[in-house]
Design an enzyme around this catalytic site. Structure first.
Site, short mmCIF file in Angstrom:
data_model
loop_
_atom_site.label_atom_id
_atom_site.label_comp_id
_atom_site.label_asym_id
_atom_site.label_seq_id
_atom_site.Cartn_x
_atom_site.Cartn_y
_atom_site.Cartn_z
N ASN A 133 45.36 40.96 45.25
CA ASN A 133 46.16 41.97 44.55
C ASN A 133 46.35 43.23 45.37
O ASN A 133 47.39 43.87 45.30
CB ASN A 133 45.48 42.35 43.23
CG ASN A 133 46.17 43.49 42.53
OD1 ASN A 133 47.31 43.38 42.10
ND2 ASN A 133 45.48 44.64 42.40
N ASP A 177 48.86 48.30 46.43
CA ASP A 177 49.15 47.09 45.68
C ASP A 177 50.09 46.18 46.48
O ASP A 177 51.23 46.56 46.79
CB ASP A 177 49.80 47.45 44.35
CG ASP A 177 49.79 46.31 43.36
OD1 ASP A 177 48.71 46.03 42.82
OD2 ASP A 177 50.86 45.70 43.15
N ARG A 206 36.10 32.69 43.22
CA ARG A 206 36.34 33.53 42.05
C ARG A 206 37.47 34.45 42.44
O ARG A 206 37.42 35.09 43.50
CB ARG A 206 35.08 34.30 41.69
CG ARG A 206 35.21 35.23 40.46
CD ARG A 206 35.58 36.63 40.85
NE ARG A 206 35.44 37.59 39.75
CZ ARG A 206 35.76 38.86 39.81
NH1 ARG A 206 36.25 39.38 40.93
NH2 ARG A 206 35.61 39.66 38.77
N ASP A 208 39.76 37.71 41.89
CA ASP A 208 39.74 39.04 41.29
C ASP A 208 41.12 39.41 40.74
O ASP A 208 42.15 38.94 41.22
CB ASP A 208 39.33 40.04 42.39
CG ASP A 208 39.09 41.43 41.88
OD1 ASP A 208 38.21 41.60 41.02
OD2 ASP A 208 39.78 42.37 42.34
N HIS A 212 46.92 41.17 37.43
CA HIS A 212 47.65 42.19 38.17
C HIS A 212 48.64 41.60 39.18
O HIS A 212 49.29 42.33 39.92
CB HIS A 212 46.67 43.12 38.90
CG HIS A 212 45.86 43.96 37.95
ND1 HIS A 212 46.20 45.25 37.62
CD2 HIS A 212 44.74 43.68 37.25
CE1 HIS A 212 45.32 45.73 36.76
NE2 HIS A 212 44.42 44.79 36.52
N GLU A 232 39.38 36.20 37.14
CA GLU A 232 39.02 37.35 36.32
C GLU A 232 40.26 37.80 35.56
O GLU A 232 41.18 38.39 36.14
CB GLU A 232 38.49 38.49 37.18
CG GLU A 232 38.10 39.71 36.35
CD GLU A 232 38.15 41.02 37.12
OE1 GLU A 232 37.41 41.93 36.75
OE2 GLU A 232 38.95 41.13 38.08
#
Length: 477
Positions: A133, A177, A206, A208, A212, A232
């Site tokens: 992200n 971003d 995993r 993140d 987003h 997540e």
């Protein structure tokens, strides 16, 4: 030139990767650590880290040194911090500045390869946290491989967390971003995750900040990774989580996590646990078996911060380790850590590698018998056997779990008439093998003393496997 050199090395020397699937991960139990906080070589003799806002010097070599400590609790997978070199001072690693270089704080490439090899030799799989992200704070022109302003969205803040455009395009905590709609960014992120997994023989990831980033990008990222991933998705909204599955294999089970805390910390009805499970099972079906259920993590206040009760914590941990899903236990839970808001919930584990701690034993015992049961347990759905405001019992295969919210000063008795055991079966509580009940024609009489959770197995399992179980004891706190 950096990427050309990297590609050449990758092409010539990349090792084969297992690319473990969601199906293969079903029998894993994950121990989550922050690489900087878990261990450094010799740290068992250090004093605890004094400044939790800075580095505490944990690294790959320290993890290798403490693999027996992890394996001793029955964990067969480790989730570690993001690997890339990051903004200096960001000990957590979620602010990459060079995606293709391992953070020197964690160690060298050889150190990480040695960790993977040492873990695999113990049948412990490695899950790495990955971020697609954003990058770190600083001069993006120096970042690798995203060194141009067009690689990022223009700066804006997220004011409305229900506005998908803001969430996907604005900067989280001021971090640049990434613009996945930029073809270079899209291609490079997908190339990078494939390179990472092949180069270091990583077993799972995993992911993140999933919400987003646009869903269409995750579909491409998943195809490139082709490995078990747990995302997540920080919400209790089941619809929002379902939106990302697929392409995600699974998500961290925040809805059940918050429900468990509501019940065990704040005293709501145990019926809420059964209702939440039933609601999720109706939506997710078999995916429930690979959802990431967790006991504490680095983004939440620890259980014991909000409720200082060993007994309720054990009920919580047993539920995480036995309900449908792939369990994740955050480092320090086994030592009774009480940290509240970040960074206090990110304590150094050193020097507290106490294998005599009663919570260490409790986790080791649960994981041992989970391993004995194997796929007959992990492939089984959970079946509700009793539910009321204070008591919840369910089975998975031959195991029967009994949890309560009454705490260490509470006692209760229940007669469970709906079960799957033949009359005359002797059931033994794995946490106290002197606690035995015989299945009668009218059901099973369960007595809870001091709010302790119970996990019952037929006597036949205990007789055949007790010799290798963790030694039963009441250890020091």
């Amino acid at each position: 030139m950096k990427l050309l050199a990297t590609f050449a090395v990758f092409t010539l020397f990349a090792v084969a990767t297992c690319r473990r699937s969601a199906e293969e991960w079903k029998d894993r139990v994950i121990y989550q650590i922050l690489t900087d906080r878990f261990a450094a070589p010799g740290s068992a003799s250090w004093s605890s880290c004094g400044d939790l806002r800075g580095y505490c010097n944990g690294n790959f070599r320290g993890i290798i040194e403490q693999l027996d400590y992890i394996a001793g609790m029955g964990f067969n997978a480790i989730w570690i911090s993001p690997l890339p070199q990051h903004t200096e001072g960001d000990y957590h690693g979620y602010s990459a500045i060079d995606m293709y270089t391992i953070s020197w704080h964690w160690g060298t490439e050889k150190d990480f390869n040695d960790l993977v090899a040492a873990a695999h030799a113990r049948d412990i799989w490695i899950m790495v946290d990955v971020v697609a992200n954003h990058m770190g704070i600083g001069d993006v022109s120096t970042y690798i491989p995203f060194d141009k302003t067009e690689h990022y969205h223009e700066y804006c803040e997220i004011h409305d967390w229900n506005d998908a455009w803001q969430v996907e395009n604005c900067w989280l905590f001021g971090l640049p971003d990434l613009a996945q709609e930029n073809q270079y960014v899209d291609n490079e992120l997908c190339y990078w995750i494939d390179w990472l997994l092949k180069t270091y023989d990583i077993d799972g990831i995993r992911i993140d900040t999933v919400s987003h980033v646009p869903k269409w990008f995750w579909e491409k990222f998943k195809a490139a990774a082709n490995v078990y991933d747990v995302g997540e998705i920080y919400t209790s909204d089941l619809g929002k989580i379902q939106y990302y599955i697929p392409p995600m294999d699974a998500a961290l089970n925040y809805p059940f996590y918050w429900t468990m805390k509501d019940v065990l910390i704040w005293g709501k009805s145990m019926r809420d646990l059964a209702n939440k499970y039933n609601e999720m099972k109706a939506r997710f079906g078999a995916t429930m078996h690979v959802m990431g259920t967790f006991a504490d993590n680095h983004d939440q206040a620890r259980f014991l911060c909000d409720r200082n009760s060993w007994t309720l914590l054990k009920n919580y941990v047993m539920l995480v380790l036995t309900m449908e899903g792939i369990p994740i236990v955050y480092y320090g839970t086994e030592q009774g850590y009480t940290g509240c808001a970040d960074p206090n919930n990110r304590e150094s584990l050193y020097p507290n590698y106490n294998t005599d701690h009663h919570l260490y034993w409790f986790i080791a015992t649960t994981n041992y018998w989970r391993g004995v049961l194997g796929t007959s347990f992990t492939a089984a759905d959970q079946v509700e056997r009793w539910i009321d405001d204070d008591f919840y019992s369910f089975t998975r295969g031959d195991a029967m779990m009994c949890a309560t919210k009454i705490g260490e000063f509470g006692n209760l008795s229940r007669r469970v008439s709906y079960h799957n055991y033949p009359i005359g079966t002797v059931l033994v509580n794995i946490y106290n093998t002197n606690d035995r009940v015989t299945v009668q024609s009218y059901g099973i009489d369960i007595s809870i003393t001091g709010g302790e959770p119970k996990l019952y197995l037929p006597q036949s399992y205990i007789s055949a496997n007790a010799a290798n179980a963790p030694a039963q004891h009441v250890a020091s706190e």
